[in-house]
Design a protein around this motif. Sequence first.
Motif, PDB file in Angstrom:
ATOM      1  N   LEU A 276      49.416  48.692  46.183  1.00 42.82           N
ATOM      2  CA  LEU A 276      48.825  47.513  46.643  1.00 42.82           C
ATOM      3  C   LEU A 276      47.337  48.124  46.580  1.00 42.82           C
ATOM      4  O   LEU A 276      46.802  49.345  47.223  1.00 42.82           O
ATOM      5  N   ALA A 277      46.098  47.316  45.946  1.00 39.70           N
ATOM      6  CA  ALA A 277      44.792  47.153  46.507  1.00 39.70           C
ATOM      7  C   ALA A 277      43.950  46.263  46.401  1.00 39.70           C
ATOM      8  O   ALA A 277      45.310  44.843  46.789  1.00 39.70           O
ATOM      9  N   ASP A 278      42.683  46.001  46.753  1.00 44.45           N
ATOM     10  CA  ASP A 278      42.165  44.964  46.809  1.00 44.45           C
ATOM     11  C   ASP A 278      42.221  44.207  45.310  1.00 44.45           C
ATOM     12  O   ASP A 278      42.464  42.316  45.433  1.00 44.45           O
ATOM     13  N   PHE A 279      42.752  44.559  44.399  1.00 43.31           N
ATOM     14  CA  PHE A 279      42.747  43.967  42.520  1.00 43.31           C
ATOM     15  C   PHE A 279      43.951  45.048  42.727  1.00 43.31           C
ATOM     16  O   PHE A 279      43.878  45.626  42.321  1.00 43.31           O
ATOM     17  N   LYS A 280      45.041  43.814  41.515  1.00 46.53           N
ATOM     18  CA  LYS A 280      46.218  43.987  42.138  1.00 46.53           C
ATOM     19  C   LYS A 280      46.609  43.205  40.465  1.00 46.53           C
ATOM     20  O   LYS A 280      46.485  42.136  40.246  1.00 46.53           O
ATOM     21  N   ALA A 281      47.496  43.466  39.549  1.00 47.52           N
ATOM     22  CA  ALA A 281      48.259  43.344  38.407  1.00 47.52           C
ATOM     23  C   ALA A 281      49.568  43.979  38.076  1.00 47.52           C
ATOM     24  O   ALA A 281      49.735  45.282  38.388  1.00 47.52           O
ATOM     25  N   ARG A 282      50.027  43.354  37.673  1.00 48.16           N
ATOM     26  CA  ARG A 282      51.764  43.600  36.602  1.00 48.16           C
ATOM     27  C   ARG A 282      50.699  42.975  35.527  1.00 48.16           C
ATOM     28  O   ARG A 282      50.851  41.873  34.612  1.00 48.16           O
ATOM     29  N   ILE A 283      52.102  43.796  34.682  1.00 50.05           N
ATOM     30  CA  ILE A 283      52.799  43.767  33.440  1.00 50.05           C
ATOM     31  C   ILE A 283      53.697  42.822  32.614  1.00 50.05           C
ATOM     32  O   ILE A 283      54.949  43.447  33.553  1.00 50.05           O
ATOM     33  N   PHE A 284      53.656  41.651  32.062  1.00 46.08           N
ATOM     34  CA  PHE A 284      55.106  41.598  31.868  1.00 46.08           C
ATOM     35  C   PHE A 284      55.166  41.466  30.336  1.00 46.08           C
ATOM     36  O   PHE A 284      56.126  42.524  30.013  1.00 46.08           O
ATOM     37  N   GLU A 285      54.587  41.302  29.305  1.00 49.72           N
ATOM     38  CA  GLU A 285      55.408  41.238  27.878  1.00 49.72           C
ATOM     39  C   GLU A 285      53.963  41.856  27.112  1.00 49.72           C
ATOM     40  O   GLU A 285      52.859  41.790  27.027  1.00 49.72           O
ATOM     41  N   LYS A 286      54.247  42.509  26.509  1.00 46.92           N
ATOM     42  CA  LYS A 286      53.184  43.978  25.488  1.00 46.92           C
ATOM     43  C   LYS A 286      52.948  43.590  24.088  1.00 46.92           C
ATOM     44  O   LYS A 286      54.467  43.298  23.630  1.00 46.92           O
ATOM     45  N   HIS A 287      52.574  43.381  23.128  1.00 48.63           N
ATOM     46  CA  HIS A 287      51.995  43.394  22.128  1.00 48.63           C
ATOM     47  C   HIS A 287      51.119  43.803  21.243  1.00 48.63           C
ATOM     48  O   HIS A 287      50.293  44.206  21.841  1.00 48.63           O
ATOM     49  N   PHE A 288      50.475  44.489  19.965  1.00 52.46           N
ATOM     50  CA  PHE A 288      50.098  44.720  19.022  1.00 52.46           C
ATOM     51  C   PHE A 288      48.747  43.523  19.179  1.00 52.46           C
ATOM     52  O   PHE A 288      47.766  44.094  18.902  1.00 52.46           O
ATOM     53  N   ASP A 289      48.799  42.222  19.285  1.00 52.34           N
ATOM     54  CA  ASP A 289      47.541  41.363  18.961  1.00 52.34           C
ATOM     55  C   ASP A 289      47.557  41.105  21.255  1.00 52.34           C
ATOM     56  O   ASP A 289      46.176  40.456  21.214  1.00 52.34           O
ATOM     57  N   GLY A 290      47.637  41.319  21.902  1.00 49.61           N
ATOM     58  CA  GLY A 290      47.444  40.964  23.302  1.00 49.61           C
ATOM     59  C   GLY A 290      48.681  41.598  24.160  1.00 49.61           C
ATOM     60  O   GLY A 290      49.760  42.175  24.054  1.00 49.61           O
ATOM     61  N   THR A 291      48.870  41.300  25.274  1.00 48.06           N
ATOM     62  CA  THR A 291      49.288  41.455  26.391  1.00 48.06           C
ATOM     63  C   THR A 291      49.276  40.552  27.271  1.00 48.06           C
ATOM     64  O   THR A 291      48.265  39.654  27.838  1.00 48.06           O
ATOM     65  N   GLU A 292      50.469  40.052  27.904  1.00 51.34           N
ATOM     66  CA  GLU A 292      50.482  39.144  28.828  1.00 51.34           C
ATOM     67  C   GLU A 292      50.560  39.802  30.331  1.00 51.34           C
ATOM     68  O   GLU A 292      52.003  40.767  30.789  1.00 51.34           O
ATOM     69  N   ILE A 293      49.820  39.389  31.636  1.00 50.55           N
ATOM     70  CA  ILE A 293      49.613  40.539  32.455  1.00 50.55           C
ATOM     71  C   ILE A 293      48.902  39.539  33.543  1.00 50.55           C
ATOM     72  O   ILE A 293      49.440  38.111  33.743  1.00 50.55           O
ATOM     73  N   GLU A 294      49.381  39.900  35.057  1.00 52.39           N
ATOM     74  CA  GLU A 294      48.643  38.947  36.007  1.00 52.39           C
ATOM     75  C   GLU A 294      48.132  39.348  36.734  1.00 52.39           C
ATOM     76  O   GLU A 294      48.286  40.831  37.018  1.00 52.39           O
ATOM     77  N   ILE A 295      47.072  39.324  37.338  1.00 48.96           N
ATOM     78  CA  ILE A 295      45.898  39.391  38.530  1.00 48.96           C
ATOM     79  C   ILE A 295      46.141  38.599  39.260  1.00 48.96           C
ATOM     80  O   ILE A 295      46.011  37.434  39.707  1.00 48.96           O
ATOM     81  N   ASN A 296      46.120  39.635  40.790  1.00 56.66           N
ATOM     82  CA  ASN A 296      46.279  39.116  42.318  1.00 56.66           C
ATOM     83  C   ASN A 296      46.702  37.428  42.328  1.00 56.66           C
ATOM     84  O   ASN A 296      46.040  36.375  42.707  1.00 56.66           O
ATOM     85  N   GLY A 297      48.102  37.570  41.125  1.00 55.75           N
ATOM     86  CA  GLY A 297      48.837  36.601  41.626  1.00 55.75           C
ATOM     87  C   GLY A 297      48.584  35.194  40.342  1.00 55.75           C
ATOM     88  O   GLY A 297      49.701  34.325  40.095  1.00 55.75           O
ATOM     89  N   LYS A 298      47.393  35.833  39.295  1.00 53.78           N
ATOM     90  CA  LYS A 298      47.556  34.302  38.516  1.00 53.78           C
ATOM     91  C   LYS A 298      47.562  34.537  37.003  1.00 53.78           C
ATOM     92  O   LYS A 298      47.299  36.043  36.440  1.00 53.78           O
ATOM     93  N   GLN A 299      48.266  34.578  36.180  1.00 52.21           N
ATOM     94  CA  GLN A 299      48.880  34.888  34.928  1.00 52.21           C
ATOM     95  C   GLN A 299      47.759  34.376  33.915  1.00 52.21           C
ATOM     96  O   GLN A 299      47.264  33.610  34.323  1.00 52.21           O
ATOM     97  N   LEU A 300      47.965  35.659  32.890  1.00 49.90           N
ATOM     98  CA  LEU A 300      47.519  35.280  32.015  1.00 49.90           C
ATOM     99  C   LEU A 300      47.094  36.097  30.883  1.00 49.90           C
ATOM    100  O   LEU A 300      48.206  37.263  30.726  1.00 49.90           O
ATOM    101  N   ILE A 301      47.240  35.484  29.406  1.00 49.54           N
ATOM    102  CA  ILE A 301      47.356  36.647  28.106  1.00 49.54           C
ATOM    103  C   ILE A 301      45.557  37.420  28.069  1.00 49.54           C
ATOM    104  O   ILE A 301      44.917  36.326  27.645  1.00 49.54           O
ATOM    105  N   VAL A 302      45.753  38.710  27.742  1.00 44.32           N
ATOM    106  CA  VAL A 302      44.579  39.148  27.065  1.00 44.32           C
ATOM    107  C   VAL A 302      44.509  40.051  26.054  1.00 44.32           C
ATOM    108  O   VAL A 302      45.592  40.215  25.065  1.00 44.32           O
TER     109      VAL A 302
END
Length: 486
Positions: free
Chosen positions: A262-288
Amino acid sequence: MKLSQLTERCKIVAIHGEENVEVESITSDSRQVQKGSLFIAVEGINTDGHDYIAKAIEQDVLVVVYDKPMFEEYFSRVTYVQVENSAVALAQIASVWYGNPSEQLKLVGVTGTNGKTTVATLLYRMFRTLGYGAGLLSTVTNCVNDDSYPTTHTTLDPITLNSFLRKMVDAGCEYAFMEVSSHAIHQKRVYGLRFQGGIFTNLTQDHLDYHKNMLEYRNVKKAFFDALPETAFALTNSDDKNGGVMLQNTKAKRYTYSVKGLADFKARIFEKHFDGTEIEINGKQLIVQFVGVFNVYNLLAVYGVSVLLGEEPEEVLRILSVLKPVAGRFQTLRSPGNFTAIVDYAHTPDALTNVLNAIHEVLDQKGNIITVVGCGGNRDRTKRPLMAREAVELSNRVILTSDNPRFEEPQDIIDDMVAGLDDEQRRSALSIVDRREAIKTACALAKPGDIILVAGKGHEDYQEIKGVKYHFDDKEELEKIFHTSP
């Protein structure tokens, strides 16, 4: 500027001479003393400015600031100011000389063993993309809006540092982001700067050639947070066991970021690739466009600071998704032979482990990892065997080579690394002193689907040998090999 103005924040022990002289320049380097100069004598790691006071006086110095009582006679044409601590006085005088620029900026400092450059650089890019005037002081480069300047230290000396902050104010910058090294905290280089916020990334073994032990290293980092004012924020990685320690005595508002809890700013990781990662930050999904859990922590810190500085979370996430990695930080190159090379600055055991684990997570046993790694000379020797061990345990093949040997013999450094390996591990590690040949050998060994990691130098475009810097760039070397490959 009048001497009385320059020293108004200093703790003065005694003054000999004219107190109200007009100072025309300030320096802590006796070679830069001119007529009308104020020279601050500071004891450093290798040299002591007090030993150069006589030279400064010969060069017609106007004022000498010092903290070691050492004079048997005083020259009437020189004003002598004895202070409690010269390093502190240097920072205070530098700040006043440049008009206290940190008080006219929203200044954020990033400290920790790994991740400082990435976090500071991405914050700078974030706020430039948001349309703000912003500055950056980092290991890789110093920037004032879109103008960049070369850098020599992770954290600059107080005079150069304040001169850059002044440039930022004059150029209309509202924000400034800077790396704050443990050396800089200990040497009072950032003393007296007004920070809007501080970030703690992590703490792992490094710089034990300078700090006596890990406890002292940690406490120096903690001192940065202890000095933050009530008006500032302190954001720490709560997944690091030292994250809570940084917040123990700070007066700043406290915030945390985490991937595991638990934290003020929290991330989850879904999928990992060599050109990026699918994550979630504070409940919102994005690809970085970043690879590895360690980079998710870096992006979380950037997100947290941006929100704490008042930016809209949705807009911050949008920009995070288009930001690109920093030069020499998990920089990926694809070869004509269908293997991948990664250039990374990893020069501590933990950083090397993080990068190799990130490669494993994406590779998923579908190829071999060949690691090229060395250790710097005249630096913490205790991490050398650890670096070799981490490399061998997490790679299929390892080539031990030179980094920046400085004034040490490259083979001696490699021998220190090999000492960390058992007999079986030594058989799986090659030793090639010449870094260019080591990289060529790694490419020759690689098969389609393999990964080559060239670690330790990252963005650096030189090798330092016997006091001379020779041009050498890991990325350039790989591109040359790829270009000449059949």
